[in-house]
Motif scaffolding. Structure first.
Motif, PDB file in Angstrom:
ATOM      1  N   ASP A   1       0.814  -1.213   0.000  1.00 37.21           N
ATOM      2  CA  ASP A   1       0.000   0.000   0.000  1.00 37.21           C
ATOM      3  C   ASP A   1       0.847   1.263   0.000  1.00 37.21           C
ATOM      4  O   ASP A   1       0.595   2.189  -0.758  1.00 37.21           O
ATOM      5  N   THR A   2       1.848   1.316   0.856  1.00 38.66           N
ATOM      6  CA  THR A   2       2.639   2.528   1.026  1.00 38.66           C
ATOM      7  C   THR A   2       3.932   2.533   0.225  1.00 38.66           C
ATOM      8  O   THR A   2       4.339   3.568  -0.294  1.00 38.66           O
ATOM      9  N   TYR A   3       4.587   1.374   0.124  1.00 36.67           N
ATOM     10  CA  TYR A   3       5.885   1.281  -0.543  1.00 36.67           C
ATOM     11  C   TYR A   3       5.845   0.183  -1.610  1.00 36.67           C
ATOM     12  O   TYR A   3       6.498  -0.853  -1.464  1.00 36.67           O
ATOM     13  N   PRO A   4       5.079   0.366  -2.684  1.00 42.71           N
ATOM     14  CA  PRO A   4       4.987  -0.702  -3.695  1.00 42.71           C
ATOM     15  C   PRO A   4       6.338  -0.976  -4.353  1.00 42.71           C
ATOM     16  O   PRO A   4       7.142  -0.065  -4.544  1.00 42.71           O
ATOM     17  N   PHE A   5       6.575  -2.227  -4.648  1.00 49.28           N
ATOM     18  CA  PHE A   5       7.780  -2.677  -5.356  1.00 49.28           C
ATOM     19  C   PHE A   5       9.058  -2.547  -4.541  1.00 49.28           C
ATOM     20  O   PHE A   5      10.143  -2.625  -5.095  1.00 49.28           O
ATOM     21  N   LYS A   6       8.965  -2.332  -3.228  1.00 54.50           N
ATOM     22  CA  LYS A   6      10.161  -2.249  -2.384  1.00 54.50           C
ATOM     23  C   LYS A   6      10.133  -3.361  -1.342  1.00 54.50           C
ATOM     24  O   LYS A   6       9.074  -3.715  -0.830  1.00 54.50           O
ATOM     25  N   VAL A   7      11.309  -3.886  -1.037  1.00 52.10           N
ATOM     26  CA  VAL A   7      11.456  -4.929  -0.025  1.00 52.10           C
ATOM     27  C   VAL A   7      12.461  -4.424   1.008  1.00 52.10           C
ATOM     28  O   VAL A   7      13.448  -3.785   0.659  1.00 52.10           O
ATOM     29  N   PHE A   8      12.186  -4.718   2.280  1.00 51.62           N
ATOM     30  CA  PHE A   8      13.023  -4.234   3.378  1.00 51.62           C
ATOM     31  C   PHE A   8      13.474  -5.392   4.252  1.00 51.62           C
ATOM     32  O   PHE A   8      12.768  -6.384   4.406  1.00 51.62           O
ATOM     33  N   LEU A   9      14.644  -5.241   4.839  1.00 45.58           N
ATOM     34  CA  LEU A   9      15.207  -6.237   5.743  1.00 45.58           C
ATOM     35  C   LEU A   9      14.878  -5.861   7.182  1.00 45.58           C
ATOM     36  O   LEU A   9      15.108  -4.711   7.596  1.00 45.58           O
TER      37      LEU A   9
ATOM     38  N   PRO B   1      12.384   2.975   4.866  1.00 47.56           N
ATOM     39  CA  PRO B   1      11.303   3.090   3.884  1.00 47.56           C
ATOM     40  C   PRO B   1      10.986   4.523   3.465  1.00 47.56           C
ATOM     41  O   PRO B   1      10.582   4.769   2.340  1.00 47.56           O
ATOM     42  N   ASP B   2      11.166   5.478   4.359  1.00 40.67           N
ATOM     43  CA  ASP B   2      10.844   6.869   4.044  1.00 40.67           C
ATOM     44  C   ASP B   2      11.994   7.611   3.373  1.00 40.67           C
ATOM     45  O   ASP B   2      11.863   8.785   3.048  1.00 40.67           O
ATOM     46  N   CYS B   3      13.113   6.941   3.198  1.00 39.56           N
ATOM     47  CA  CYS B   3      14.291   7.530   2.530  1.00 39.56           C
ATOM     48  C   CYS B   3      14.740   8.840   3.173  1.00 39.56           C
ATOM     49  O   CYS B   3      15.186   9.765   2.487  1.00 39.56           O
ATOM     50  N   ASN B   4      14.636   8.912   4.470  1.00 36.85           N
ATOM     51  CA  ASN B   4      15.078  10.099   5.185  1.00 36.85           C
ATOM     52  C   ASN B   4      16.588   9.989   5.404  1.00 36.85           C
ATOM     53  O   ASN B   4      17.049   9.097   6.109  1.00 36.85           O
TER      54      ASN B   4
ATOM     55  N   LYS C   1       4.622  -3.455  12.907  1.00 38.80           N
ATOM     56  CA  LYS C   1       4.774  -4.714  12.193  1.00 38.80           C
ATOM     57  C   LYS C   1       3.534  -5.107  11.391  1.00 38.80           C
ATOM     58  O   LYS C   1       3.652  -5.664  10.308  1.00 38.80           O
ATOM     59  N   HIS C   2       2.350  -4.792  11.890  1.00 39.78           N
ATOM     60  CA  HIS C   2       1.127  -5.254  11.216  1.00 39.78           C
ATOM     61  C   HIS C   2       0.899  -4.594   9.849  1.00 39.78           C
ATOM     62  O   HIS C   2       0.052  -5.037   9.093  1.00 39.78           O
ATOM     63  N   PHE C   3       1.671  -3.562   9.518  1.00 41.45           N
ATOM     64  CA  PHE C   3       1.548  -2.933   8.204  1.00 41.45           C
ATOM     65  C   PHE C   3       2.390  -3.632   7.133  1.00 41.45           C
ATOM     66  O   PHE C   3       2.309  -3.286   5.956  1.00 41.45           O
ATOM     67  N   PHE C   4       3.213  -4.608   7.533  1.00 38.78           N
ATOM     68  CA  PHE C   4       4.125  -5.273   6.608  1.00 38.78           C
ATOM     69  C   PHE C   4       3.838  -6.768   6.550  1.00 38.78           C
ATOM     70  O   PHE C   4       3.361  -7.351   7.512  1.00 38.78           O
ATOM     71  N   GLU C   5       4.148  -7.367   5.410  1.00 33.31           N
ATOM     72  CA  GLU C   5       4.008  -8.809   5.263  1.00 33.31           C
ATOM     73  C   GLU C   5       5.367  -9.419   4.928  1.00 33.31           C
ATOM     74  O   GLU C   5       6.176  -8.813   4.219  1.00 33.31           O
ATOM     75  N   VAL C   6       5.612 -10.605   5.433  1.00 33.01           N
ATOM     76  CA  VAL C   6       6.861 -11.303   5.175  1.00 33.01           C
ATOM     77  C   VAL C   6       6.800 -11.897   3.774  1.00 33.01           C
ATOM     78  O   VAL C   6       5.851 -12.592   3.426  1.00 33.01           O
TER      79      VAL C   6
END
Length: 72
Positions: free
Chosen positions: A11-19, A39-42, A56-61
């Motif tokens: 929803d917020t960061y399409p096409f991006k994956v985070f560790l 994720p916010d590239c600050n 955590k509930h905003f992200f899926e593994v």
């Protein structure tokens, strides 16, 4: 969700994956995670900043950390 997993938020960061760098309980509510890259590239914040967490509930593994098969 645990340290080493790869996660995403379509929803917020399409096409991006985070560790996932760190997981912790947040004041009795939900678990929070610190992610790399930020994720916010600050440029002034990263996963080492205590207040730079995400719920955590905003992200899926999308990929779980593999367990080491090396015997000690």
């Amino acid at each position: 969700m645990k340290v080493g997993d790869l996660v995403r938020n379509n929803d917020t960061y399409p096409f991006k994956v985070f560790l996932v760098m760190r997981v912790q309980q947040h004041a009795g509510y939900d678990e929070v995670v610190w992610l790399y890259p930020d994720p916010d590239c600050n440029p002034n914040r990263d996963h080492t900043d205590e207040e730079n967490y995400y719920f955590k509930h905003f992200f899926e593994v999308v990929s779980e950390k593999r367990r080491s098969s090396i015997a000690c």
